[in-house]
Design an enzyme around this catalytic site. Structure first.
Site, PDB file in Angstrom:
ATOM      1  N   ASP A  29       0.864  -1.182   0.000  1.00  7.97           N
ATOM      2  CA  ASP A  29       0.000   0.000   0.000  1.00  7.97           C
ATOM      3  C   ASP A  29       0.900   1.232   0.000  1.00  7.97           C
ATOM      4  O   ASP A  29       1.490   1.584   1.016  1.00  7.97           O
ATOM      5  CB  ASP A  29      -0.882  -0.035   1.245  1.00  7.97           C
ATOM      6  N   VAL A  30       1.007   1.877  -1.146  1.00  4.13           N
ATOM      7  CA  VAL A  30       1.959   2.972  -1.313  1.00  4.13           C
ATOM      8  C   VAL A  30       1.188   4.275  -1.508  1.00  4.13           C
ATOM      9  O   VAL A  30       0.404   4.410  -2.458  1.00  4.13           O
ATOM     10  CB  VAL A  30       2.902   2.727  -2.505  1.00  4.13           C
ATOM     11  N   GLU A  31       1.418   5.222  -0.608  1.00  2.92           N
ATOM     12  CA  GLU A  31       0.662   6.471  -0.630  1.00  2.92           C
ATOM     13  C   GLU A  31       1.553   7.656  -0.298  1.00  2.92           C
ATOM     14  O   GLU A  31       2.703   7.498   0.115  1.00  2.92           O
ATOM     15  CB  GLU A  31      -0.494   6.411   0.382  1.00  2.92           C
ATOM     16  N   ALA A  32       0.989   8.841  -0.464  1.00  2.00           N
ATOM     17  CA  ALA A  32       1.586  10.116  -0.023  1.00  2.00           C
ATOM     18  C   ALA A  32       3.035  10.248  -0.506  1.00  2.00           C
ATOM     19  O   ALA A  32       3.343   9.969  -1.664  1.00  2.00           O
ATOM     20  CB  ALA A  32       1.481  10.233   1.489  1.00  2.00           C
ATOM     21  N   ASP A  57       5.664   8.542   0.126  1.00  2.00           N
ATOM     22  CA  ASP A  57       6.308   7.290  -0.281  1.00  2.00           C
ATOM     23  C   ASP A  57       6.019   6.984  -1.745  1.00  2.00           C
ATOM     24  O   ASP A  57       6.845   6.391  -2.435  1.00  2.00           O
ATOM     25  CB  ASP A  57       5.819   6.139   0.598  1.00  2.00           C
TER      26      ASP A  57
END
Length: 561
Positions: free
Chosen positions: A177-180, A182
């Site tokens: 889960d890759v967000e913001a 990152d």
């Protein structure tokens, strides 16, 4: 019967008026015919082979539903005791870096893996879930804290960090889960892709697979530029993606009065087209059906973080119907912790709660609605390769039933497992001992926790409902476990407890070298009472993780809670 008589010079069955009558095929006509036949044969051979391989990819497993569980939020969600089949498989979240500069895997930056085993009983609860036939995915990343790929500044350390989690929990499937920030870090994205590709290669060399889902934020128009770049990095570095799971939530734009269900469908259609392009760029052309099988959707049930965005049960039904029509590879929900109506004491339904959805669900759960037709399970047997054309592959595929790992029912004449104090993490239950809320015991190779004060109640005594017993089943005693040892600290680390001293909330003391922290103002209350009555005692013993932090010199002063 007499034989027919043909006119002189006319071959039998020739059509006198045919334009081909009496004509001979030229060499070039014959050559052209041979070329056409060869082309048809080649297309039928190679085209069919490509189609079968592609369909095999699309049919790695039946479409599945697995709801996210926030593993560190309190009160804990009992994922180890699924109420319905819809909760059998879960996505435990989130494993992140211990800090922005510490590559050590942790649960929510609050618990190391060992600390989570002690304080959250993660390992034991996973074992219990598997006993009941379920299975977990572990999700790495999330919107807050630091992603491992960002904190681990070299691929080797990142690979070891991922591997330590995968091996510890014996995972067959992981979620990234890759967000913001990152997501926008392209160097972290490259490290992530290389590390995951290496782990997949290693597992395959051992005869196992590692299923990898990439979870990304989306807009109704599809993935962001950062999201498409990350997918491209994964494909370019050889990661075999099970699929891309899009977070159909928190858009923060004018949705033009479309329902949240329809907006999710719009996003899926857009990402479907994006994935088609990305796979072609990577050198692989997938059929329409295969691309749908590589897509998943995760709505935020009920009230979203963005005011005015509310995902209802009707939206869930709409998304599920689309998912079944297209045979999406996966549906999920954020989160099972929230999958219930809020109580009357929760007044501001427009404010997101970690414990309820903010909409009136009655007796229905979002998990049950979204799970319909998606009961394949994480460990489902792969579906057979089908030769149905992609345009006709929208029907529901058969759903394999996961094989339960639950132990066989114990017959009347069978003896229960013998409990050995040397291999039991907690004291073995005894009929004459009083247990207060929160006390853990071992009984018949299983760990139980007292829900309230109890004396003489056998932990595995059959009851009609869970509310009828003071014991909650946590999970089995794990291989290699030993008795839990109360952590101690050297004399002088904190002041020794004194019956004449006054202590405020957060003060720490030593009592027979065991460290305690004050829960509230106290004077004259011995920490020894915490062993007998943890609820009423003003003292709480420090956990092994806290003691380890003190020993490492990172816990701060004696007044720090």
């Amino acid at each position: 019967m007499s034989l027919p008589v043909f006119p002189a010079g006319r071959p039998p069955f020739a059509e006198p008026s045919s334009p081909r009558a009496g004509k001979r095929l030229s060499f070039w006509r014959v050559l052209l015919g041979l070329v056409v036949v060869a082309a048809v044969v080649l297309v039928s051979i190679f085209g069919f082979r490509f189609f079968v391989v592609d369909q095999a990819r699309a049919s790695q497993a039946a479409p599945s539903f697995a709801g996210y569980v926030d593993a560190t939020v309190t009160p804990q969600y009992a994922f180890e005791a699924p109420a319905t089949d819809a909760q059998n498989d879960v996505v435990l979240s989130f494993v992140v870096a211990h800090s922005a500069t510490d590559c050590t895997p942790s649960w929510g930056a609050a618990y190391t893996l060992d600390a989570a085993a002690e304080n959250l009983d993660i390992d034991r609860r996973i074992a219990r879930l598997r006993q009941l036939g379920g299975d977990p995915i572990v999700s790495f990343g999330g919107a807050i804290n630091t992603d491992l790929a960002t904190a681990c500044t070299n691929v080797g350390d990142l690979t070891k960090a991922y591997k330590s989690v995968i091996d510890r929990y014996d995972l067959s499937t992981i979620d990234l889960d890759v967000e913001a920030g990152d997501l926008s870090d392209s160097l972290a994205g490259e490290r992530r892709a290389v590390a995951i590709a290496a782990l997949q290669s290693e597992r395959r060399a051992q005869g196992d697979d590692l299923t990898v889902w990439l979870t990304l934020p989306t807009m109704p128009t599809g993935l962001t530029a950062d999201g498409t770049r990350l997918v491209s990095q994964m494909l370019a570095d050889g990661v075999d993606l099970a699929g891309v799971n899009i977070m159909t939530m928190d858009y923060g734009i004018d949705l033009h009065n479309e329902s949240m269900g329809q907006v999710a469908i719009d996003a899926l259609n857009a990402v479907h087209a994006q994935l088609a392009s990305q796979y072609i760029t990577a050198g692989t052309q997938l059929t329409d059906a295969s691309l749908w099988a590589k897509l998943g959707a995760t709505p935020m049930i009920g009230q979203n973080d963005v005011a005015g965005e509310v995902f209802t049960l009707a939206d869930a039904a709409q998304l599920n119907a689309f998912g079944q029509l297209k045979q999406l590879g996966r549906l999920s929900a954020w989160s099972l912790n929230r999958d219930r109506s809020c109580g009357p004491n929760y007044l501001d339904l427009a404010t997101v709660s970690n414990q309820c959805s903010g909409v009136d669900q009655g007796s229905t759960t979002f998990a049950e609605v979204l799970n319909a037709g998606f009961g394949g399970g994480l460990s489902a047997t792969p579906l057979p390769v089908t030769t149905v054309p992609a345009s006709d592959a929208a029907g529901t595929q058969p759903t394999p039933t996961p094989t339960s790992t639950a132990p066989a029912a114990r017959g009347r004449e069978s003896d229960p497992p013998a409990d050995d104090p040397a291999t039991s993490p907690y004291p073995i239950w005894a009929a004459g001992v009083t247990y207060v809320a929160g006390t853990k015991v071992v009984w018949h190779a299983t760990v139980y926790e007292a829900k309230w004060w109890t004396l003489g109640d056998v932990p595995d005594n059959p009851v009609l409902t869970a509310s009828s017993t003071p014991w909650a089943l946590i999970g089995p005693v794990l291989a290699g476990e030993t008795p839990y040892v109360v952590p101690t600290l050297p004399v002088g680390t904190y002041p020794d407890w004194s019956g004449n001293a006054t202590y405020n909330e957060g003060d720490r003391v030593l009592f027979n070298t065991v460290p305690y922290v004050a829960k509230w103002w106290t004077r004259g209350d011995s920490p020894a009472a915490a062993v007998l009555s943890a609820d009423s005692s003003p003292w709480l013993p420090l956990t092994a993780a806290q003691v380890a932090a003190v020993s490492a010199g990172t816990a701060g002063t004696a007044a720090t809670p």
